[in-house]
Write an enzyme that holds these catalytic residues in place. Sequence first.
Site, PDB file in Angstrom:
ATOM      1  N   ILE A 137       0.862  -1.198   0.000  1.00  0.00           N
ATOM      2  CA  ILE A 137       0.000   0.000   0.000  1.00  0.00           C
ATOM      3  C   ILE A 137       0.893   1.241   0.000  1.00  0.00           C
ATOM      4  O   ILE A 137       1.740   1.380   0.889  1.00  0.00           O
ATOM      5  CB  ILE A 137      -0.911   0.051   1.254  1.00  0.00           C
ATOM      6  N   GLU A 191       5.007 -16.233  11.889  1.00  0.00           N
ATOM      7  CA  GLU A 191       6.371 -16.713  12.156  1.00  0.00           C
ATOM      8  C   GLU A 191       6.324 -17.813  13.220  1.00  0.00           C
ATOM      9  O   GLU A 191       5.384 -17.856  14.023  1.00  0.00           O
ATOM     10  CB  GLU A 191       7.214 -15.563  12.740  1.00  0.00           C
ATOM     11  N   LYS A 206       5.314   0.199  12.990  1.00  0.00           N
ATOM     12  CA  LYS A 206       4.758   0.856  11.799  1.00  0.00           C
ATOM     13  C   LYS A 206       4.004   2.133  12.190  1.00  0.00           C
ATOM     14  O   LYS A 206       4.094   3.146  11.495  1.00  0.00           O
ATOM     15  CB  LYS A 206       3.843  -0.114  11.058  1.00  0.00           C
TER      16      LYS A 206
END
Length: 431
Positions: A137, A191, A206
């Site tokens: 994005i 993970e 983020k």
Amino acid sequence: MQQTITVGLLGLGTVGSGVIEILRDHQERIQHKTGCAVTIKSALVSDLSKPRDLHGSETTLTDRAEDITRDPEIDVVVEVMGGIDHTLTILLEAIEHGKHIVTANKDLIAQHGAELYEASRKHQTDLYYEASVAGGIPIIRSIMDGLASDRISKMMGIVNGTTNYIMTKMAQEGVDFDSVLKEAQDLGFAEADPTADVDGLDAARKMSILATLGFSMPFQLEDVEVKGIRGISLEDIRYAEELGYRVKLIGVAEHDESGVSVSVEPSLLPIHHPLSSVNDEFNAVYVYGDAVGETMFYGPGAGKLPTATAVVSDLIAVLKNIRLGTTGTANVQPQFPNQLKAKNEKQTKKYIRLQVVDEPGVLNDITHIFSEYGVSFDQVIQRSTEQPDSRELMLMTHLVSDEDIEKAKQDLEQLPSVQAINCIYRVEGGN
Ligand SMILES: NC(=O)c1ccc[n+]([C@@H]2O[C@H](COP(=O)([O-])OP(=O)(O)OC[C@H]3O[C@@H](n4cnc5c(N)ncnc54)[C@H](OP(=O)(O)O)[C@@H]3O)[C@@H](O)[C@H]2O)c1
């Protein structure tokens, strides 16, 4: 004669191989847009013996970072290897040697972004990191360029695909957290060590990057209040749905007259809110600008080609800058000091679910505690439970500070009629 720009790639895993593939497939388009040809001269890997598909490119492999950072022919270093301290050292050396940097590394930018900005500014090189937030994005470009003329007051994001996948499965299929996490690990979405995702740290990094850029102030991971999704139960999700809400892991960065707050926490969103329909591993960022109003950016938050697209778009920006004889670093330097709010200044609505003894006066005792801290309610719902002597109580507060809700919680824990405080979640996106 047409200029050729030479790139050194640090890392040739999922994203790195996607970068090579996109450059092969879009070489003509890139030349048309930038007036430059691009060649990847060398790529750093840790295991030279691993078989690789280089998509026909003549890239040389090396396991010595200095073959790239000190190569005078290399103009741009694209970092897609991950890691923090060792990678910082390599990139600082590359910058000192005049290389422009494109990176997909959110951990590095969230922790050492300021140091890298400073080095890039000093050496007048570019620093781009679009892929570090929400993969494919173009959210950083949208904030920095598309909304450059506006004042951003709030950003809300679903910026971690793994947790959104887990929460979507829990809501849609009624499967508990541990089972969905295991399924996500088996499918390669999560993970083996899921800590950074499920405890909210990846999303927090983020959000610190978005807050830094959106509000032009420096924020670190430590500035973000983080709560992960480990404690979310199927009951939490079911009860919220009955009240017309979805539970999502939402990052919120908010700027008002009294300062900025940045948080990542499980939150209730009205079902009709656009972020409520962002499902599976998809990401979305909702941005409020004073002039533009509400905007939303939606798409794949990770994956080989989506992420590599963002990396190559950054590379195109660098190529254009090289042609223009400029750099793109100046506009990412924070303009203001960090104006982080104290805990008692951040006001949000809360949803609280309690299990209480079923006897007269209990609701009165509970509302008395909340009123001592100035907390009032938008909704109070009582339900019977399977146990005959207890009731479920759901409270939706008006705006309240985190500090007051914490104090009220501590007092509630002392009340004999309160059997359990099942959850306290932020409520977002209402009127
Ligand atoms: N995967 C995604 O969807 C995604 C999305 C957004 C951002 N990112 C970011 O992009 C970066 C790369 O992710 P990825 O998924 O492509 O990782 P990956 O598949 O594990 O690839 C990492 C590559 O870097 C090399 N490498 C790692 N450490 C090294 C070292 N110390 N010295 C030399 N080479 C080293 C590895 O070499 P070998 O091949 O020899 O092992 C491999 O080629 C990370 O910062 C990640 O957070 C990834």
